[in-house]
Enzyme design. Structure first.
Site, short mmCIF file in Angstrom:
data_model
loop_
_atom_site.label_atom_id
_atom_site.label_comp_id
_atom_site.label_asym_id
_atom_site.label_seq_id
_atom_site.Cartn_x
_atom_site.Cartn_y
_atom_site.Cartn_z
N GLY A 114 -7.61 18.44 4.33
CA GLY A 114 -6.44 17.56 4.32
C GLY A 114 -6.34 16.69 5.56
CG ASP A 156 -12.21 7.83 0.80
OD1 ASP A 156 -12.20 6.95 1.69
OD2 ASP A 156 -11.19 8.39 0.39
CG HIS A 213 -3.96 1.48 2.65
ND1 HIS A 213 -3.70 2.24 1.54
CD2 HIS A 213 -3.74 2.29 3.72
CE1 HIS A 213 -3.31 3.47 1.92
NE2 HIS A 213 -3.34 3.52 3.23
N GLY A 233 -7.86 13.86 6.11
CA GLY A 233 -8.08 12.44 5.89
C GLY A 233 -9.51 12.03 6.19
CG ASP A 276 -10.51 1.28 -0.92
OD1 ASP A 276 -9.26 1.20 -0.97
OD2 ASP A 276 -11.13 2.35 -1.07
CB SER A 318 -13.92 27.22 -1.69
OG SER A 318 -13.72 26.73 -0.37
CE1 TYR A 322 -4.95 5.14 -1.04
CE2 TYR A 322 -4.86 5.22 -3.42
CZ TYR A 322 -5.51 4.85 -2.26
OH TYR A 322 -6.69 4.18 -2.33
C1 GLA Z 1 -7.93 6.83 0.83
C2 GLA Z 1 -8.58 6.32 -0.45
C3 GLA Z 1 -9.49 5.13 -0.16
C4 GLA Z 1 -8.77 4.07 0.67
C5 GLA Z 1 -8.06 4.69 1.87
C6 GLA Z 1 -7.20 3.69 2.61
O1 GLA Z 1 -8.90 7.37 1.69
O2 GLA Z 1 -9.31 7.34 -1.08
O3 GLA Z 1 -9.97 4.61 -1.37
O4 GLA Z 1 -7.87 3.34 -0.13
O5 GLA Z 1 -7.23 5.78 1.49
O6 GLA Z 1 -7.98 2.71 3.21
#
Ligand code: GLA
Length: 388
Positions: free
Chosen positions: A124, A174, A34, A126, A36, A67, A224
C-alpha cells in the site's frame, strides 16, 4: 531471497515436480502524475525491489495461493472454471484477475497452479505492489502455458484485469513501467500512443530516496476514479470549442485560451494540472538530457505544488514529507509519487545529505503526524524475469 521463498513453497505445497521462481519489480514515477489517463506523458522507472513468485502447474483445475506478506490468510483456493472477484479472496483477486484477463483475450489456461508470493515492496505504499503482482502473474502464465505475448502485452493485460476485474480505472503507467523496466533507466512514455524511449538516470553524487508516509491507501476506496471522471467531463467541455482527443493534446497557452469552456472551477483546476503536468514532464526529460538535474528537481517540486493545490490528491502526510524535504540542503527535488492520498514521496538527494534527510524529515514527520515514516534508498532495476 530465492532460497527462502522456494523453501517456504516446498514446505507448504511439496517439493516434487517442476518448480519455477520468478520476479517482477515495483515502480516509482519520477514525474508525470495523473497524466496517464489523460493522454499525457509519464516518466517512471522499475525498481530492484518487487515481488517474488514460486509456481508449479497442477494437473487439475485448482488454484492455490499463498502470500508470505499475508500469512494470516493461509492458503487461499480458487478454480480456473470460476474466476470472479471476491472480497474474501483478498490479494488473490490480482492473480485471479490476470488469469481471467488472459481468458478474455483468447488465452485460456487449461490447468491450475500452486503459487506462492513474497513482496519486498512495502504494501500500500504507492510503489505499485498490485501492478507488480499482475505483471508477475502474466509473465508466469506466458512461461508456464506458452502464450505468445510480449512484455508490452503483459502491461495491457494487467491494466485490463485491474480495470475490469478489480474495478479500478487506472491508466497504463504502472504495469508498463514494470513490464518494460530497464536497469539504470526511466521510461519516457506517451500514454496516447504507447511510444516510449529509455532515458538513462545518471545522478552524479545523488540518490533516489523514497519516503513512505505509512498512511495506507487503496485505489479502490480513494478518490482516484472521481478525479478521472472530473477530467473526462472537462475534456468533453473543451471538445465543444477545440478539436482535441485528450487533455494531453493541449499546450499551457491553448489551455488558458480555451479553459472558459469548462463550467466548473474545480474541474478547471483538475484539467489545468493534467495539461501543465504533461508539459512539465516533457520539459523534465529534456532537462535530464541536457544534464540539468537542478531544473529536473525544480520541475519535480512544481509537480507536487500542482498535485497539492490543483489536483488535490496529496493530504497532510505527503505534504509534510515534501515540505520538510524542501527545507534540507542537498535536496534537488521532492514530490509525491503514484496516485496520492497517502503512499509515498520521491526525492533526489545529494549523497552527503541522505543521512540528514532521513533523520530530519523523519523527526519532523513523527512530531507532526504522530507515527513514523519509512525511508528507502532505491535503485532502478530490470523488468520481469525467471530466476530459477
Ligand atoms: C496510479 C495508477 C496509474 C496513475 C497514477 C497517477 O498509480 O495506477 O495509472 O494514474 O496513479 O499518476
Amino acid at each position: 531471497m530465492e532460497q527462502d521463498v522456494l523453501a517456504k513453497f516446498k514446505e507448504l505445497f511439496g517439493g516434487e515436480g517442476d518448480i519455477g521462481v520468478y520476479f517482477a519489480p515495483g515502480r516509482v514515477n519520477m514525474i508525470g502524475e495523473h497524466t496517464d489517463y489523460n493522454g499525457g506523458h509519464v516518466f517512471p522507472c522499475a525498481l530492484t525491489i518487487g515481488t517474488y513468485g514460486v509456481v508449479r502447474k497442477r494437473e487439475d483445475h485448482k488454484l492455490r495461493f499463498y502470500s508470505m506478506n499475508f500469512e494470516e490468510l493461509g492458503i487461499l483456493e480458487a478454480s480456473i472454471d470460476d474466476l470472479k472477484p471476491e472480497k474474501d479472496a483478498d490479494w488473490t483477486n490480482y492473480p485471479k484477475g490476470v488469469i481471467w484477463a488472459f481468458g478474455e483475450k483468447g488465452m485460456k489456461v487449461d490447468s491450475g497452479m500452486d503459487l506462492l508470493l513474497f513482496g519486498n515492496i512495502p504494501n500500500g505504499s504507492g510503489l505499485s505492489s498490485s501492478a507488480s503482482v499482475e505483471v508477475l502473474t502474466g509473465y508466469i502464465l506466458k512461461s508456464l502455458y506458452g502464450f505468445d505475448v510480449t512484455n508490452q502485452d503483459l502491461a495491457l493485460i494487467g491494466q485490463y484485469s485491474e480495470n475490469h476485474f478489480n474495478g479500478v480505472n487506472c491508466g497504463i503507467m504502472d504495469q508498463f513501467a514494470i513490464a518494460m523496466g530497464k536497469q539504470g533507466h526511466a521510461i519516457f512514455l506517451d500514454t496516447a500512443t504507447l511510444d516510449y524511449t529509455y532515458a538513462p538516470i545518471k545522478l552524479e553524487n545523488a540518490k533516489i530516496v523514497i519516503s513512505c508516509s505509512n498512511k495506507k491507501r487503496g485505489l479502490g476506496d480513494s478518490k482516484y476514479n472521481e478525479r478521472r471522471s472530473e477530467c473526462e467531463t472537462a475534456l468533453a467541455e473543451l471538445q465543444q470549442v477545440v478539436g482535441i482527443n485528450s487533455l494531453g493534446d493541449l499546450t499551457e497557452e491553448q489551455f488558458e485560451q480555451y479553459k472558459s469552456a469548462i463550467k466548473d472551477e474545480v474541474r478547471v483546476k483538475r484539467a489545468k494540472h493534467a495539461v501543465y503536468e504533461n508539459q512539465r514532464t516533457m520539459k523534465a526529460v529534456e532537462a535530464l538530457k541536457n544534464n540539468d538535474v537542478k531544473l529536473f528537481g525544480e520541475l519535480m517540486n512544481a509537480s507536487h505544488v500542482s498535485l497539492r493545490d490543483d489536483y488535490e490528491v496529496t493530504g497532510v502526510e505527503l505534504d509534510t514529507l515534501v515540505e520538510e524535504a524542501w527545507k534540507i540542503d542537498g535536496v534537488i527535488g521532492s514530490r509525491m509519487t503514484g496516485a496520492g492520498f497517502g503512499g509515498c514521496t520521491v526525492s533526489i538527494v545529494k549523497d552527503e545529505a541522505v543521512d540528514t534527510f532521513i533523520e530530519e524529515v523523519g523527526k519532523a514527520y513523527k512530531d507532526k503526524i504522530g507515527y513514523a515514516a519509512d525511508f528507502y534508498v532505491v535503485e532502478i532495476g530490470d523488468g520481469p524475469r525467471k530466476l530459477a
